[in-house]
Each structure stands twice: as C-alpha cells, then as structure tokens.
Design an enzyme around this catalytic site. Structure first.
Site, PDB file in Angstrom:
ATOM      1  N   SER A  40       0.826  -1.217   0.000  1.00  0.00           N
ATOM      2  CA  SER A  40       0.000   0.000   0.000  1.00  0.00           C
ATOM      3  C   SER A  40       0.855   1.259   0.000  1.00  0.00           C
ATOM      4  O   SER A  40       0.569   2.220  -0.727  1.00  0.00           O
ATOM      5  CB  SER A  40      -0.893   0.019   1.249  1.00  0.00           C
ATOM      6  OG  SER A  40      -1.803  -1.042   1.204  1.00  0.00           O
ATOM      7  N   ARG A 153     -14.894  -5.620 -10.144  1.00  0.00           N
ATOM      8  CA  ARG A 153     -14.843  -5.065  -8.775  1.00  0.00           C
ATOM      9  C   ARG A 153     -15.382  -3.632  -8.752  1.00  0.00           C
ATOM     10  O   ARG A 153     -15.278  -2.899  -9.737  1.00  0.00           O
ATOM     11  CB  ARG A 153     -13.410  -5.167  -8.247  1.00  0.00           C
ATOM     12  CG  ARG A 153     -12.957  -6.626  -8.167  1.00  0.00           C
ATOM     13  CD  ARG A 153     -11.571  -6.775  -7.620  1.00  0.00           C
ATOM     14  NE  ARG A 153     -11.469  -6.312  -6.263  1.00  0.00           N
ATOM     15  CZ  ARG A 153     -10.327  -6.199  -5.598  1.00  0.00           C
ATOM     16  NH1 ARG A 153      -9.193  -6.536  -6.187  1.00  0.00           N
ATOM     17  NH2 ARG A 153     -10.301  -5.768  -4.358  1.00  0.00           N
ATOM     18  N   GLN A 200      -8.911   2.232  -0.176  1.00  0.00           N
ATOM     19  CA  GLN A 200      -8.617   2.638  -1.551  1.00  0.00           C
ATOM     20  C   GLN A 200      -9.612   3.697  -2.011  1.00  0.00           C
ATOM     21  O   GLN A 200      -9.233   4.671  -2.661  1.00  0.00           O
ATOM     22  CB  GLN A 200      -8.662   1.423  -2.476  1.00  0.00           C
ATOM     23  CG  GLN A 200      -7.544   0.441  -2.212  1.00  0.00           C
ATOM     24  CD  GLN A 200      -7.653  -0.837  -3.015  1.00  0.00           C
ATOM     25  OE1 GLN A 200      -8.570  -0.999  -3.817  1.00  0.00           O
ATOM     26  NE2 GLN A 200      -6.722  -1.742  -2.793  1.00  0.00           N
ATOM     27  N   ASP A 351      -6.524  -8.027   4.832  1.00  0.00           N
ATOM     28  CA  ASP A 351      -5.848  -8.934   3.897  1.00  0.00           C
ATOM     29  C   ASP A 351      -5.394 -10.227   4.577  1.00  0.00           C
ATOM     30  O   ASP A 351      -4.925 -11.148   3.905  1.00  0.00           O
ATOM     31  CB  ASP A 351      -4.648  -8.230   3.253  1.00  0.00           C
ATOM     32  CG  ASP A 351      -5.106  -7.121   2.317  1.00  0.00           C
ATOM     33  OD1 ASP A 351      -6.238  -7.200   1.803  1.00  0.00           O
ATOM     34  OD2 ASP A 351      -4.345  -6.162   2.120  1.00  0.00           O
ATOM     35  N   ARG A 424      -3.631 -14.147  -1.475  1.00  0.00           N
ATOM     36  CA  ARG A 424      -3.792 -14.268  -0.010  1.00  0.00           C
ATOM     37  C   ARG A 424      -4.281 -15.667   0.371  1.00  0.00           C
ATOM     38  O   ARG A 424      -3.897 -16.205   1.405  1.00  0.00           O
ATOM     39  CB  ARG A 424      -4.782 -13.223   0.519  1.00  0.00           C
ATOM     40  CG  ARG A 424      -4.493 -11.799   0.091  1.00  0.00           C
ATOM     41  CD  ARG A 424      -3.366 -11.155   0.850  1.00  0.00           C
ATOM     42  NE  ARG A 424      -3.184  -9.781   0.410  1.00  0.00           N
ATOM     43  CZ  ARG A 424      -2.134  -9.033   0.683  1.00  0.00           C
ATOM     44  NH1 ARG A 424      -1.136  -9.502   1.409  1.00  0.00           N
ATOM     45  NH2 ARG A 424      -2.050  -7.797   0.258  1.00  0.00           N
TER      46      ARG A 424
HETATM   47  C1  S3P Z   1      -5.467  -1.428   0.192  1.00  0.00           C
HETATM   48  C2  S3P Z   1      -6.647  -1.452   0.871  1.00  0.00           C
HETATM   49  C3  S3P Z   1      -7.417  -2.672   1.082  1.00  0.00           C
HETATM   50  C4  S3P Z   1      -6.536  -3.905   0.962  1.00  0.00           C
HETATM   51  C5  S3P Z   1      -5.698  -3.882  -0.271  1.00  0.00           C
HETATM   52  C6  S3P Z   1      -4.801  -2.648  -0.286  1.00  0.00           C
HETATM   53  C7  S3P Z   1      -4.824  -0.123  -0.056  1.00  0.00           C
HETATM   54  O1  S3P Z   1      -8.429  -2.745   0.076  1.00  0.00           O
HETATM   55  O2  S3P Z   1      -7.351  -5.043   0.976  1.00  0.00           O
HETATM   56  O3  S3P Z   1      -4.857  -5.026  -0.345  1.00  0.00           O
HETATM   57  O4  S3P Z   1      -3.674  -0.103  -0.537  1.00  0.00           O
HETATM   58  O5  S3P Z   1      -5.447   0.885   0.248  1.00  0.00           O
HETATM   59  P1  S3P Z   1      -9.812  -1.942   0.256  1.00  0.00           P
HETATM   60  O6  S3P Z   1      -9.492  -0.514   0.264  1.00  0.00           O
HETATM   61  O7  S3P Z   1     -10.655  -2.318  -0.947  1.00  0.00           O
HETATM   62  O8  S3P Z   1     -10.398  -2.411   1.545  1.00  0.00           O
END
Ligand code: S3P
Length: 472
Positions: A40, A153, A200, A351, A424
């Site tokens: 991230s 998605r 995200q 995750d 995962r």
């Molecule tokens: C992430 C947020 C999470 C996580 C993903 C990375 C990010 O997703 O599951 O692996 O980098 O902000 P979501 O924002 O859809 O929950």
C-alpha cells in the site's frame, strides 16, 4: 454496499506450491527474516510522482516488487512518465512537458476515446482506484482499465464521491465498473460521505482533493489503513484525520525527492504464522515492519488471545509511518480461539482474513471473523474462497453474510488445496500446510507473486519445506 457480483474466476495459470509439513531449522532457535516493502505504501509513494509540484525525479526506496505494484509502472509510462529500477529503488521521472504515449485503439472498449491514453492496471485495485483519484485531481484525461477480474470489482465506491465533487468520470463498460474515462477534475469544495470502509476508495478522494488544492471533508464509516493521509500530512498538505473523517485544507505541499517504504506487515504475518504453528519455542524477528496500528490486526488479535507477539525497536519514517521489529516467541499453546467483531479491527487485518482463518482452524475453540462484508469484493469472494481453502484441509467453516465461524477441534490433514489464483488464499494455505504432517499441493499457489514474490524463499528461511512445481 452493492450486490455481490459473480466473480470471473480465472483458470489456474500459476505453478503449484508444494509444501511438506514440519520445519528444517533447529527447534527453539532464534531466526530473523526480512519481508518486502509494503504494497500500500509503495502504491501511494509511486503515485506521489503524479501530484502537481512533485519533483522531476522521485525515488521510491524499498518498494514492493509484486505484480500489484508492478502493474502501476506501465500505467505511469502510458501517462508519459519514465519509471526505472535502480538497485532497490524505483525511480519515476516526469517528462519535461508531460506528454502521454501515443494512443492505440483497444479492442475491448467500444466507445474508447481516441484522444485519451489507455491506462491498463491489470488486476491491481489499488493501482486503478488510486490512479483514478489522482487523475480526477489533476484533471488528466485518460481511460483507466483493469483485467477481467478487476473489471468485476466496484469502482462506484470512489467514482460517486468524486463526481459529487464535480469530477467528470464516465463508465465505458458496465456501470460502476472499469473501464472509466476521466475527463474533468474535481472542482467543487464540500463534504462527501463514503459508503464503505475501503481505504482505496477514501484514498482516491483524498488524493483528488489534495491534487486539486480543493478544501474537502471526507466522511467514512470506519477507520481503515491511513497511509495516504500520513503521507500527505508529511508532505505538509494540511490534512487532519479524526475517527470518522478526513479534512483536506486544500493548501500547498511539498513532495520530497526520496520516499522510503517500510516492510509490509501483511507479508510479515506469513513467517510469523508459520513460526507460531510449529510452536517449538524459538524466537522469530521480522525487522523494519510498518507498525501502523491500522495494519496490525492479525498480530493484535493473536496477541490478545495469548500468543507471544511483541513490537520492538520502534521508530518512525520521514513519511510518518511507525516502524519496528515484530517478534514472535513460542507457539499457540495458550490460544483457544480468536474473535474479530469490530469494523476497525477487521480493516486492520482485512488482507489477513484467510491466514487468520487458517490459524483459527488449528485452535481448539470456535473462532469468529466478523464485519467482513467487503471481503466479498476482493480478487475473489474471500469469505467463500477462505472457507473452501480451510475446508480442503478438513476444517469446518460456516459462512455468514458478514463473516466466518471457524469451528475448533477439527482433524486437519495435508492434501490438494485450491489457491483460486488469489495470492492471499494461496499463501494462507501454504502456511497452514507447514504445520501439518504430509505433503500439500496448493494449486496455482505461485500467484503469491502478486504481493510477495519471494514468499517461498522467506518461508524456507524460517524453516518451511516449500517449493514451486511447474511440471503440472
Ligand atoms: C489497500 C486497501 C485494502 C486492501 C488492499 C490494499 C490499499 O483494500 O485489501 O490489499 O492499498 O489501500 P480496500 O481498500 O478495498 O479495503
């Protein structure tokens, strides 16, 4: 929350992972392993190069090199940026006059505008969503697309609030999904309410507001990973975060020339879990891990349940991320079950749900992982795929609309386990297999490369007997 879509389940393309239970290293010994950079933080650091006023050259040190981060590199090149690997760093160069690559027609997108660069982010939802946010902040015209799985998605989680702020965004395929044409910037200050806890989605809106210099308040239902807010606050962007909102002041900021990425706590979880599953009394240390509290749910839940996990050598990066060493001592003898029953805790291990469920399957009591509706919108429907993976080992798992009950005390055994081409799931299965006698084959398990290219090497370094079998 939109209805769950039927996911395009890819055919198994990756090689299998073959795991023989038990450990090769001396029981009771002390081990130290390092894990790759945080996925991230890597995405956010690379995208900082696209913010107005970013330096001509931005160096991101220690970035994650998995498929999800690498998906961003051609995407940035399609926007005219140069991206090169230099040692352990990724270096992004802004062209003297930002000039997108020549536009090529795309066979899949019918109404594809010929004057907009086509930006393909493959299967990386973070790359796609955060990029849409940055482009909507800078008003850069582009089509953002993803692979067949990512096209299923949700994108409306961020497109709706960005549109409320005046951004011009058009779905070129199915409503609410990629591909999305960005053709005009956010331009109305105001307050937007997000429907989901997705970091995200929130990051996309915050990045857009900061890139546009627009005062915006983003209200959100739950505190999830806050790397975007920490990074932008460290740039001086005038961001204040409270439990349920982020206020962007709309003022200037300075992007530094170098950003350091700490190690990924989600990846540290796998060697730590293997160590705990062996439970032979040794010590495992994983240094320089991002200790952001919005990411530590896996360790915190096990710690609260009695596992010997601690955080040592604490410090903070220039980007405002807490870092330190994760230390695991002993095994799971004192842990009877685990429980996740708040949205913030779920998001702090979002995750790691497959891994936590795999560990829970070895415990004597019943475990509950709740508040997990958003898991249905990951690379796979991860409530369903986690259950099926654990059941393949003999676990009993009840799937509810918002979570999983993992029944305690099942007799688990090695065997053939599906990886669902979901990194995962595959890594959770391969980790559980290290603690079981016999040989497990995780079909398509090499998809771990999405986030953890050297997963097998790191697990071998702590003592796992794991290899890739490409002779299927
Ligand atoms: C992430 C947020 C999470 C996580 C993903 C990375 C990010 O997703 O599951 O692996 O980098 O902000 P979501 O924002 O859809 O929950």
């Amino acid at each position: 929350m939109p209805e769950v879509q039927s996911f395009a389940m890819p055919m198994t393309e990756s090689a299998d992972l073959v795991v023989d239970g038990g450990r090769t290293t001396r029981p009771g010994a002390a081990h130290e392993v390092t894990v790759p950079g945080d996925k991230s933080v890597s995405h956010r650091a690379l995208l900082a190069a696209l913010l107005p006023g970013a330096p001509a050259t931005l160096t991101v040190r220690g970035a994650n090199r998995g498929g999800a981060v690498r998906a961003l590199l051609p995407a940035m090149r399609a926007l005219g940026y140069g991206v090169d690997t230099e040692g352990d760093a990724l270096v992004v160069r802004r062209p003297a006059t930002p000039r997108p690559q020549p536009v090529r027609p795309h066979p899949d997108v019918e109404d594809w505008p010929r004057d907009a660069p086509y930006v393909q982010t493959e299967g990386s939802s973070a790359a796609a969503r955060l990029l849409v946010g940055v482009l909507a902040g800078t008003g850069t015209r582009a089509v953002v697309d993803g692979d067949e799985v990512l096209r299923h998605r949700p994108m409306d989680w961020l497109v709706d609030p960005l549109a409320e702020l005046g951004a011009d965004l058009t779905y070129l395929g199915e409503p609410g999904r990629l591909p999305v044409l960005v053709s005009g910037p956010v331009r109305r200050p105001g307050t937007v309410d997000l429907r989901v806890g997705s970091a995200q989605a929130r990051s996309a809106v915050v990045l857009a507001a900061v890139a546009a210099g627009l005062p915006v308040t983003v209200r959100h239902p739950v505190r999830s990973r806050d790397h975007t807010e920490r990074m932008l606050a460290a740039f001086g962007a005038g961001l204040t975060s409270a439990e349920r909102e982020v206020v962007c002041a709309g003022r200037g900021y300075t992007v530094p020339e170098v950003i350091d990425v700490p190690a990924d706590p989600s990846l540290a979880a796998y060697p730590v879990a293997a160590h705990l599953l062996w439970g032979d009394g040794g010590v495992l240390r994983v240094p320089r891990v991002c200790l952001n509290p919005t990411r530590l749910g896996f360790f915190d839940v096990l710690r609260a349940a009695g596992a010997g996990i601690s955080y040592e050598d604490r410090g903070t990066t220039a980007g405002g991320e807490p870092v330190g060493t994760v230390v695991a001592r002993g095994g799971l003898a004192k842990v009877t079950s685990v429980r996740v029953d708040s949205p913030a805790l779920l998001h702090a291990l979002i995750d790691e749900v497959p891994l936590l469920a795999a560990v829970a399957a070895t415990l004597p009591g019943d475990s509950w992982i709740g508040c997990a509706e958003e898991l249905r919108f990951k690379e796979t429907d991860r409530l369903a795929t986690t259950a099926r993976m654990a059941e393949s080992f003999g676990a009993t798992v009840d799937v509810a609309g918002d979570g999983l009950t993992v029944r305690g005390g099942s007799a688990l055994g090695a065997g053939l386990v599906p990886g669902f081409e979901d990194h995962r799931i595959a890594m959770a299965a391969a980790t559980l297999a290290t603690g079981l006698p016999g040989r497990t084959t995780v079909s398509g398990g090499a998809c771990h490369r999405t986030s953890f290219p050297d997963f097998a090497d790191v697990q071998r370094a702590v003592g796992a007997r794991i290899c890739e079998d490409s002779n299927r």
